[in-house]
Design a protein around this motif. Structure first.
Motif, short mmCIF file in Angstrom:
data_model
loop_
_atom_site.label_atom_id
_atom_site.label_comp_id
_atom_site.label_asym_id
_atom_site.label_seq_id
_atom_site.Cartn_x
_atom_site.Cartn_y
_atom_site.Cartn_z
N VAL A 66 12.68 13.23 15.96
CA VAL A 66 13.02 14.34 15.06
C VAL A 66 14.48 14.75 15.26
N ALA A 67 14.91 14.79 16.53
CA ALA A 67 16.30 15.16 16.82
C ALA A 67 17.28 14.16 16.21
N ILE A 68 16.94 12.88 16.29
CA ILE A 68 17.80 11.86 15.69
C ILE A 68 17.89 12.05 14.18
N GLY A 69 16.74 12.35 13.55
CA GLY A 69 16.74 12.58 12.11
C GLY A 69 17.56 13.79 11.71
N VAL A 70 17.39 14.90 12.44
CA VAL A 70 18.15 16.12 12.12
C VAL A 70 19.64 15.90 12.39
N THR A 71 19.96 15.16 13.46
CA THR A 71 21.36 14.86 13.75
C THR A 71 21.97 13.99 12.66
N GLY A 72 21.18 13.05 12.14
CA GLY A 72 21.64 12.27 10.99
C GLY A 72 21.91 13.16 9.79
N GLY A 73 21.09 14.21 9.62
CA GLY A 73 21.34 15.17 8.54
C GLY A 73 22.63 15.93 8.75
N VAL A 74 22.92 16.27 10.01
CA VAL A 74 24.20 16.93 10.32
C VAL A 74 25.37 16.03 9.92
N TYR A 75 25.25 14.75 10.26
CA TYR A 75 26.33 13.80 9.96
C TYR A 75 26.54 13.66 8.45
N SER A 76 25.45 13.42 7.72
CA SER A 76 25.60 13.19 6.28
C SER A 76 26.10 14.45 5.57
N ARG A 77 25.65 15.61 5.99
CA ARG A 77 26.12 16.84 5.35
C ARG A 77 27.58 17.14 5.70
N ALA A 78 27.99 16.76 6.91
CA ALA A 78 29.40 16.94 7.27
C ALA A 78 30.29 16.02 6.45
N VAL A 79 29.82 14.80 6.22
CA VAL A 79 30.58 13.87 5.37
C VAL A 79 30.68 14.42 3.95
N GLU A 80 29.57 14.98 3.44
CA GLU A 80 29.59 15.56 2.09
C GLU A 80 30.56 16.73 2.01
N GLN A 81 30.58 17.56 3.05
CA GLN A 81 31.44 18.74 3.03
C GLN A 81 32.91 18.39 3.16
N PHE A 82 33.23 17.53 4.14
CA PHE A 82 34.63 17.30 4.49
C PHE A 82 35.16 15.91 4.11
N GLY A 83 34.28 15.04 3.60
CA GLY A 83 34.73 13.73 3.16
C GLY A 83 35.38 12.91 4.24
N GLN A 84 34.94 13.10 5.48
CA GLN A 84 35.59 12.46 6.62
C GLN A 84 34.55 12.10 7.67
N THR A 85 34.64 10.89 8.20
CA THR A 85 33.71 10.50 9.26
C THR A 85 34.11 11.08 10.61
N ARG A 86 35.40 11.37 10.80
CA ARG A 86 35.84 11.90 12.09
C ARG A 86 35.23 13.29 12.33
N VAL A 87 35.31 14.16 11.34
CA VAL A 87 34.73 15.49 11.49
C VAL A 87 33.23 15.39 11.67
N ALA A 88 32.58 14.52 10.89
CA ALA A 88 31.13 14.36 11.00
C ALA A 88 30.75 13.88 12.39
N GLY A 89 31.51 12.95 12.94
CA GLY A 89 31.23 12.46 14.29
C GLY A 89 31.36 13.53 15.35
#
Length: 265
Positions: A66-89
């Motif tokens: 579940v934690a991996i799935g929610v963390t993946g959601g954090v990553y994808s939403r950060a990419v959507e917000q900031f258009g950057q993989t560095r911030v998402a990471g």
């Protein structure tokens, strides 16, 4: 490389915070089992046995997924917000390391408080016949360092991404637009989050003078524009430049979708 989808505003961190805290809490709950049952960070033998019980371990494994799935959601939403993989990471790093360091800190303080007479000696890592809590404390300190570095880097990275997105937004409204042609597409032999990265050059004409702008491009393997594709070049008097594929003129993409696919081994 920063992206801003047409019609989308500059990214904000606020919508990500509930997901970040939820992911960190899940990593903390998951981490309680290895820290408490394996690394000596349990205040009493009874709690250590409880954390090492097969049922508890099974629950922790479920929470891990579940934690991996929610963390993946954090990553994808950060990419959507900031258009950057560095911030998402960095958001992902903060969620994982932050959750683990919180549970390690809570268990360490609880353990030391339950037996104030017990000395805390790092030499026990090498001399103790069992796994001592000092080892768990050192591992927790490593996660704390990781979390601190991520936290220190995050504000500057967010500021940079927001500034770049603001530039793109402004150029689309106020900038000078030129029709360009993709003249060079060079694969860098690297991938970011499974997406291939290229160095590209776009030629365009300003007041009868040919110009060339270079840029890095990250795209999916099935949407790699071919040389000769029409491009939009947006510029302003400040020297800010943004390049994007001119989808309105029917861009041509690489037909072999496996050519730039990320390696699976």
């Amino acid at each position: 490389m920063t992206a801003l989808l047409p019609g989308r505003g500059v990214g904000r961190a606020t919508p990500l915070l509930p997901w970040l805290f939820a992911a960190a809490a899940l990593w903390a709950l998951t981490g309680s089992v290895p820290f408490g049952a394996l690394l000596g960070l349990a205040p009493t033998p009874a709690i250590s046995m409880l954390l090492g019980h097969p049922v508890t371990v099974g629950v922790a494994v479920v929470l891990l997924f579940v934690a991996i799935g929610v963390t993946g959601g954090v990553y994808s939403r950060a990419v959507e917000q900031f258009g950057q993989t560095r911030v998402a990471g960095l958001f992902v790093s903060l969620a994982i390391a932050g959750g683990l360091v919180v549970i390690a800190g809570v268990l360490l303080i609880w353990t030391l408080a339950s037996d104030p007479s017990r000395p805390f000696n790092l030499e026990a890592i090498g001399t103790s016949p069992t796994i001592p809590l000092e080892l768990g404390a050192v591992i927790g300190a490593c996660f704390a360092l990781w979390a601190a570095i991520s936290l220190l880097r995050l504000p500057g990275s967010i500021t940079h991404a927001r500034q770049r997105q603001s530039d793109i937004e402004r150029l689309r409204v106020e900038g000078n637009s030129f029709i360009g042609t993709l003249t060079t597409v060079s694969f860098t032999n690297c991938w970011l989050s499974g997406l291939p990265v290229f160095k590209v050059e776009v030629g365009y004409i300003v007041a009868g003078t040919p110009r060339v702008v270079s840029a890095h491009m990250r795209t999916s393997a099935d949407r790699v524009p071919l040389v000769g594709s029409r491009m939009l070049v947006l510029t302003d008097d400040r020297g800010t430049t943004h390049v994007e594929v001119d989808l309105s003129n029917g861009a041509t993409f690489e037909p072999d979708v496996t050519k730039y696919a990320a390696p699976t081994d």
